[in-house]
Design a protein around this motif. Structure first.
Motif, short mmCIF file in Angstrom:
data_model
loop_
_atom_site.label_atom_id
_atom_site.label_comp_id
_atom_site.label_asym_id
_atom_site.label_seq_id
_atom_site.Cartn_x
_atom_site.Cartn_y
_atom_site.Cartn_z
N ILE A 56 0.84 -1.20 0.00
CA ILE A 56 0.00 0.00 0.00
C ILE A 56 0.87 1.25 0.00
O ILE A 56 0.59 2.22 -0.71
CB ILE A 56 -0.96 -0.02 1.20
CG1 ILE A 56 -2.03 -1.10 1.00
CG2 ILE A 56 -1.62 1.34 1.40
CD1 ILE A 56 -2.93 -1.30 2.19
N LYS A 57 1.95 1.23 0.76
CA LYS A 57 2.86 2.38 0.80
C LYS A 57 3.49 2.64 -0.57
O LYS A 57 3.59 3.79 -1.01
CB LYS A 57 3.95 2.12 1.85
CG LYS A 57 4.86 3.28 2.06
CD LYS A 57 5.86 2.97 3.17
CE LYS A 57 6.86 4.10 3.31
NZ LYS A 57 7.88 3.79 4.32
N TYR A 59 2.20 1.67 -3.57
CA TYR A 59 1.13 2.15 -4.44
C TYR A 59 0.82 3.62 -4.18
O TYR A 59 0.59 4.40 -5.10
CB TYR A 59 -0.15 1.33 -4.27
CG TYR A 59 -0.18 0.03 -5.04
CD1 TYR A 59 0.52 -0.12 -6.24
CD2 TYR A 59 -0.93 -1.03 -4.59
CE1 TYR A 59 0.48 -1.31 -6.94
CE2 TYR A 59 -0.98 -2.22 -5.29
CZ TYR A 59 -0.27 -2.35 -6.46
OH TYR A 59 -0.32 -3.52 -7.16
N TYR A 60 0.80 3.99 -2.91
CA TYR A 60 0.53 5.37 -2.53
C TYR A 60 1.62 6.30 -3.06
O TYR A 60 1.34 7.37 -3.59
CB TYR A 60 0.43 5.47 -1.01
CG TYR A 60 -0.03 6.81 -0.51
CD1 TYR A 60 -1.37 7.18 -0.62
CD2 TYR A 60 0.85 7.70 0.08
CE1 TYR A 60 -1.81 8.41 -0.16
CE2 TYR A 60 0.42 8.92 0.54
CZ TYR A 60 -0.91 9.27 0.42
OH TYR A 60 -1.33 10.49 0.88
N GLY A 63 1.18 6.93 -6.69
CA GLY A 63 -0.06 7.61 -7.05
C GLY A 63 -1.13 6.66 -7.54
O GLY A 63 -2.11 7.10 -8.14
N CYS A 64 -0.99 5.36 -7.30
CA CYS A 64 -1.96 4.37 -7.76
C CYS A 64 -2.99 4.01 -6.70
O CYS A 64 -3.87 3.21 -6.96
CB CYS A 64 -1.23 3.09 -8.18
SG CYS A 64 -0.04 3.31 -9.49
N PHE A 65 -2.86 4.56 -5.52
CA PHE A 65 -3.76 4.24 -4.42
C PHE A 65 -4.57 5.48 -4.09
O PHE A 65 -4.05 6.60 -4.15
CB PHE A 65 -2.92 3.81 -3.20
CG PHE A 65 -3.71 3.08 -2.15
CD1 PHE A 65 -4.09 1.76 -2.34
CD2 PHE A 65 -4.07 3.71 -0.98
CE1 PHE A 65 -4.80 1.09 -1.38
CE2 PHE A 65 -4.80 3.05 -0.01
CZ PHE A 65 -5.16 1.73 -0.21
N LYS A 67 -6.24 8.59 -2.28
CA LYS A 67 -5.70 9.44 -1.22
C LYS A 67 -6.44 9.17 0.08
O LYS A 67 -7.65 9.28 0.14
CB LYS A 67 -5.83 10.93 -1.58
CG LYS A 67 -5.09 11.31 -2.85
CD LYS A 67 -3.60 11.18 -2.64
CE LYS A 67 -2.87 11.58 -3.91
NZ LYS A 67 -1.45 11.38 -3.83
N LYS A 69 -5.98 9.64 4.53
CA LYS A 69 -5.22 10.28 5.60
C LYS A 69 -4.59 9.19 6.44
O LYS A 69 -5.27 8.34 7.00
CB LYS A 69 -6.13 11.15 6.45
CG LYS A 69 -5.40 11.88 7.55
CD LYS A 69 -6.37 12.73 8.35
CE LYS A 69 -5.64 13.41 9.50
NZ LYS A 69 -6.55 14.14 10.36
N ILE A 70 -3.27 9.19 6.53
CA ILE A 70 -2.54 8.18 7.29
C ILE A 70 -2.06 8.79 8.59
O ILE A 70 -1.42 9.84 8.58
CB ILE A 70 -1.35 7.62 6.48
CG1 ILE A 70 -1.86 6.92 5.22
CG2 ILE A 70 -0.53 6.67 7.33
CD1 ILE A 70 -0.77 6.45 4.31
N SER A 83 -5.68 4.21 9.30
CA SER A 83 -6.24 5.26 8.44
C SER A 83 -7.63 5.62 8.93
O SER A 83 -8.30 4.83 9.58
CB SER A 83 -6.30 4.77 6.99
OG SER A 83 -7.14 3.65 6.90
#
Length: 84
Positions: A56-57, A59-60, A63-65, A67, A69-70, A83
């Motif tokens: 996930i990190k 992908y984020y 820019g594939c995940f 947006k 708030k983490i 999250s």
């Protein structure tokens, strides 16, 4: 392979609903094997959680995940988050 050989030789259709692996373990070692299996399951689940966080990190970062708030739960320990 040893367990498969044991189960193929000692397999019986009349057996009750016992799990084959635990039938092949000597009686004196059953609790030890059960404890090791529980610890292995815990380690495996932590590996899945860590791997999912890493994917996930990445992908984020690409820019594939979507947006989100983490919130990091610890400023000292890397990898702990939730999250909202």
């Amino acid at each position: 392979m040893g367990q498969a050989a044991y189960l193929s030789r000692h397999h019986s259709l009349e057996s009750d609903y016992r799990i084959g692996f635990y039938v092949s373990v000597p009686v004196k070692l059953k609790w030890l094997v059960l404890a090791i299996a529980i610890l292995q399951a815990e380690v495996g689940s932590q590996a899945v959680i860590t791997g999912t966080f890493s994917i996930i990190k990445q992908y984020y970062a690409l820019g594939c995940f979507p947006k989100v708030k983490i919130i990091h739960t610890s400023s000292k320990t890397h990898g702990q988050m939730h999250s909202t």
